[in-house]
Design a protein around this motif. Structure first.
Motif, PDB file in Angstrom:
ATOM      1  N   SER C 168       0.800  -1.233   0.000  1.00  0.00           N
ATOM      2  CA  SER C 168       0.000   0.000   0.000  1.00  0.00           C
ATOM      3  C   SER C 168       0.828   1.277   0.000  1.00  0.00           C
ATOM      4  O   SER C 168       0.282   2.365  -0.180  1.00  0.00           O
ATOM      5  CB  SER C 168      -0.954   0.029   1.194  1.00  0.00           C
ATOM      6  OG  SER C 168      -0.314   0.560   2.324  1.00  0.00           O
ATOM      7  N   ASP C 206       1.197 -10.926  -5.426  1.00  0.00           N
ATOM      8  CA  ASP C 206       0.565  -9.681  -4.990  1.00  0.00           C
ATOM      9  C   ASP C 206      -0.352  -9.088  -6.058  1.00  0.00           C
ATOM     10  O   ASP C 206      -1.459  -8.634  -5.766  1.00  0.00           O
ATOM     11  CB  ASP C 206       1.640  -8.616  -4.679  1.00  0.00           C
ATOM     12  CG  ASP C 206       2.335  -8.872  -3.346  1.00  0.00           C
ATOM     13  OD1 ASP C 206       1.808  -9.633  -2.520  1.00  0.00           O
ATOM     14  OD2 ASP C 206       3.422  -8.298  -3.144  1.00  0.00           O
ATOM     15  N   GLU C 210      -4.325  -8.281  -5.782  1.00  0.00           N
ATOM     16  CA  GLU C 210      -4.848  -6.908  -5.834  1.00  0.00           C
ATOM     17  C   GLU C 210      -5.886  -6.761  -6.957  1.00  0.00           C
ATOM     18  O   GLU C 210      -6.883  -6.053  -6.788  1.00  0.00           O
ATOM     19  CB  GLU C 210      -3.707  -5.905  -5.986  1.00  0.00           C
ATOM     20  CG  GLU C 210      -2.841  -5.769  -4.725  1.00  0.00           C
ATOM     21  CD  GLU C 210      -3.607  -5.333  -3.479  1.00  0.00           C
ATOM     22  OE1 GLU C 210      -4.655  -4.673  -3.609  1.00  0.00           O
ATOM     23  OE2 GLU C 210      -3.166  -5.663  -2.363  1.00  0.00           O
ATOM     24  N   HIS C 230      -6.980  -0.068  -2.959  1.00  0.00           N
ATOM     25  CA  HIS C 230      -6.453  -1.245  -3.667  1.00  0.00           C
ATOM     26  C   HIS C 230      -6.120  -0.959  -5.133  1.00  0.00           C
ATOM     27  O   HIS C 230      -5.373  -1.727  -5.743  1.00  0.00           O
ATOM     28  CB  HIS C 230      -7.385  -2.436  -3.481  1.00  0.00           C
ATOM     29  CG  HIS C 230      -7.300  -2.946  -2.076  1.00  0.00           C
ATOM     30  ND1 HIS C 230      -6.256  -3.723  -1.643  1.00  0.00           N
ATOM     31  CD2 HIS C 230      -8.071  -2.704  -0.977  1.00  0.00           C
ATOM     32  CE1 HIS C 230      -6.402  -3.973  -0.352  1.00  0.00           C
ATOM     33  NE2 HIS C 230      -7.497  -3.367   0.085  1.00  0.00           N
ATOM     34  N   ALA C 233      -2.719   0.077  -4.533  1.00  0.00           N
ATOM     35  CA  ALA C 233      -1.899  -1.107  -4.231  1.00  0.00           C
ATOM     36  C   ALA C 233      -1.582  -1.902  -5.493  1.00  0.00           C
ATOM     37  O   ALA C 233      -0.443  -2.342  -5.687  1.00  0.00           O
ATOM     38  CB  ALA C 233      -2.614  -1.986  -3.203  1.00  0.00           C
ATOM     39  N   ALA C 234      -2.581  -2.084  -6.364  1.00  0.00           N
ATOM     40  CA  ALA C 234      -2.350  -2.849  -7.597  1.00  0.00           C
ATOM     41  C   ALA C 234      -1.260  -2.185  -8.430  1.00  0.00           C
ATOM     42  O   ALA C 234      -0.360  -2.857  -8.952  1.00  0.00           O
ATOM     43  CB  ALA C 234      -3.651  -2.962  -8.399  1.00  0.00           C
TER      44      ALA C 234
END
Lengths: 278, 278, 278
Positions: C168, C206, C210, C230, C233-234
């Motif tokens: 994040s 990951d 995500e 998110h 985050a992605a």
């Protein structure tokens, strides 16, 4: 048997002694032969809920004259299919839609509309519910219906844009335009698929489709910008302010008061917006 | 059998070795005779999820002392019925509500409350789940319960307004007032039906009903203005700030962290609003 | 049989004659042996919906090269499990995930991730659907998989905080920090359980996690602050802007256009926010 129970209840009805009678009259139209089955089923452990269904759901809300029973029933089918979590009630209200005069073809049409607002799984499960109901009733979809989807127009985008302009008077086109920065193809799909393929279909009139859309967006509670667009659209294609309010209000019965209240908040903004405009 | 598996897990429990034990102790109270059936069912393909259920769901969250197991369990039943998409878990937690001391009548009452916040279909399917559970347990709703709905007060509006004032200290009346412009009858239905018919019912105390309402509105995630109204109401009728937070937080287990986090954001505003006021 | 029906349709395909062919090619990869069963099932009463599924769902959306079929399919499984109201489609797409190359273990992993975003009931019912599919296919979860959950790290909080920071870049930590006023333990649960126990699990990379999270939050429509976190985050873990847009856009098929449109609105804000920052 129901009539005896009704008499038992008569002395418990307060404020408006006609609510129970009025509700039962509507329930008979919607429910057909076994109209009181869902109410009787509640007598064992939750008779109060049966009474509320008749008095409040049918007597207070569905009976209101500002919107006809026929459009109300199709709105309920659309909303329950969009929610996707109430299969027994969806089947009951597909029966109800047939009982108040909708054809199997028209019911299929509203379920195809569900794809746009709640996705294909919700629409497909709605079709499965409809299939069960039609089989129980011995309904046979006509050959005519099977070819409803076979448009010959070659330009889906142009056809979609015409439909979009007709119903949205610009607000839909603004949404499509606003997507050009990061998701232009999503805008194109709205024109080609949502409007060109689905909303353009001839089986239901524009007003019916827009009221069903308002019902779906209100019930879902997660489609507030789209609810605003379609309140505009419903008014554009001939629905009255009262019919829009009735459609939203009815969702108190099928999706709860918060859904209806939050829908009314959106409607208030749209109404104010339109009054300001010439 | 479970105890062997527990031993297998013991060396994998980190940080707080009591989480598993604490979770199992709560699960035993909630789940009764077959308390570990849902956990055992996961051993074949998702044992980690079983461990998380015990350690996180029961050990971290449900075991917290700031809210009793009994109100927690009724909140779970209300939330799962409102969501309407988790029938096996709803049945499990109706068993759980019985196991921690709620009567069939009280469980029916909370399911009737579901009509207001998630609509009649959700409530009706909740009642169907309850009927299955009661039949499995040999519970018999008492005759007394069947007449619970038979109020004799003749003025539903006045009764509803009294209840509304008692629990909402004005914020509910503001909502009703705000509807007078475009949907006055929806406001009237809130008073007559939601408060007069349903929330006024004697089967559960005000605090229990308000905590269950907070659970439902948090889990649905589409009822944020209503969540604010009912956090105020819960505090007005005697719930503590901690109990409100616990109820919202518990929804992380049953509806996911986003639901709980967004509920906490609403609670933060309500708490700040009340601190500012005398 | 399907090929005959396809020929019937060929003259009705407008605008882009490859849409049907392209859609069928994808459907064959996803659906495996009985790939056309859901389409054939619609021929009786809603053939147009079958055509739309192939042309729009598979031909226009799922076939797009900007995101591979494999991640798309896992996103669909995650979203349908999170919604929790489309069991037949969830089973079909778990089959589909297996058909495009995901292992049973990986499918279980994404369903465990559902706990965080939609709660344990949704995850548990997803596992039940997976169990049915695996049994039909004769899949046997390996012993290896059963021990996936057995982390040896003793400090769940520290492990969770490391994962949170990695994915994040601060925005998640801000959420945790913001909870310290009224719900500090909810913040702790996010670190320990969501990140430490679940998101930290090694079974999926990951980026895949995500994108699946973006699919879930978009489909639910009630997790907009979390969707923003998110999307950040992605992008942080290597997804492209195009892949994020594709994931959101795909939800038009599975949760309706409003869900996709509202997801794109959030994405637009996140993209603008990141461009502004160095």
């Amino acid at each position: 048997m129901m009539s005896e129970q009704k008499e038992d209840k008569c002395d418990t009805i307060d404020n408006d002694s006609n609510r129970y009678e009025r509700g039962m009259a509507i329930l008979r139209q919607v429910g057909g032969e076994n109209y009181d089955a869902p109410i009787r089923a509640l007598q064992d452990i939750a008779p109060a809920l049966g009474r509320f269904t008749i008095e409040f759901g049918y007597g207070d809300v569905i009976s209101r004259p500002a919107l006809g029973l026929k459009p109300r029933q199709l709105c309920t089918v659309a909303a329950l299919a969009a929610l996707g979590n109430a299969a027994p009630q969806l089947r009951y209200h597909i029966h109800g839609a047939r009982n108040v005069g909708w054809s199997p073809t028209e019911i299929i049409e509203v379920l195809i509309l569900v794809t746009v607002y709640a996705g294909f799984p919700a629409a497909l499960n709605g079709i499965s519910a409809a299939r069960e109901v039609f089989e129980q009733r011995g309904d046979r979809p006509s050959g005519n219906q099977a070819s409803l989807g076979s448009e010959t127009t070659s330009d889906r985008y142009e056809r979609g844009m015409q439909t979009l302009q007709r119903v949205s008077s610009g607000s839909g086109a603004t949404v499509v335009e606003s997507l050009k920065d990061i998701a232009p193809d999503l805008g194109r799909f709205i024109v080609e698929f949502s409007y060109g393929d689905v909303i353009n279909r001839p089986g239901l009139d524009d007003k019916t489709k827009e009221l069903a859309t308002i019902a779906m967006c209100t019930a879902l509670g997660t489609a507030q910008p789209q609810l605003a667009v379609h309140i505009h659209a419903a008014l554009n294609v001939g629905a009255t302010v009262e019919e829009v309010v009735e459609t939203i209000q009815q969702m108190a019965v099928y999706a709860g008061f918060p859904a209806a209240l939050n829908g009314i908040s959106i409607a208030r903004k749209v109404f104010a917006d339109r009054t300001e405009r010439p």
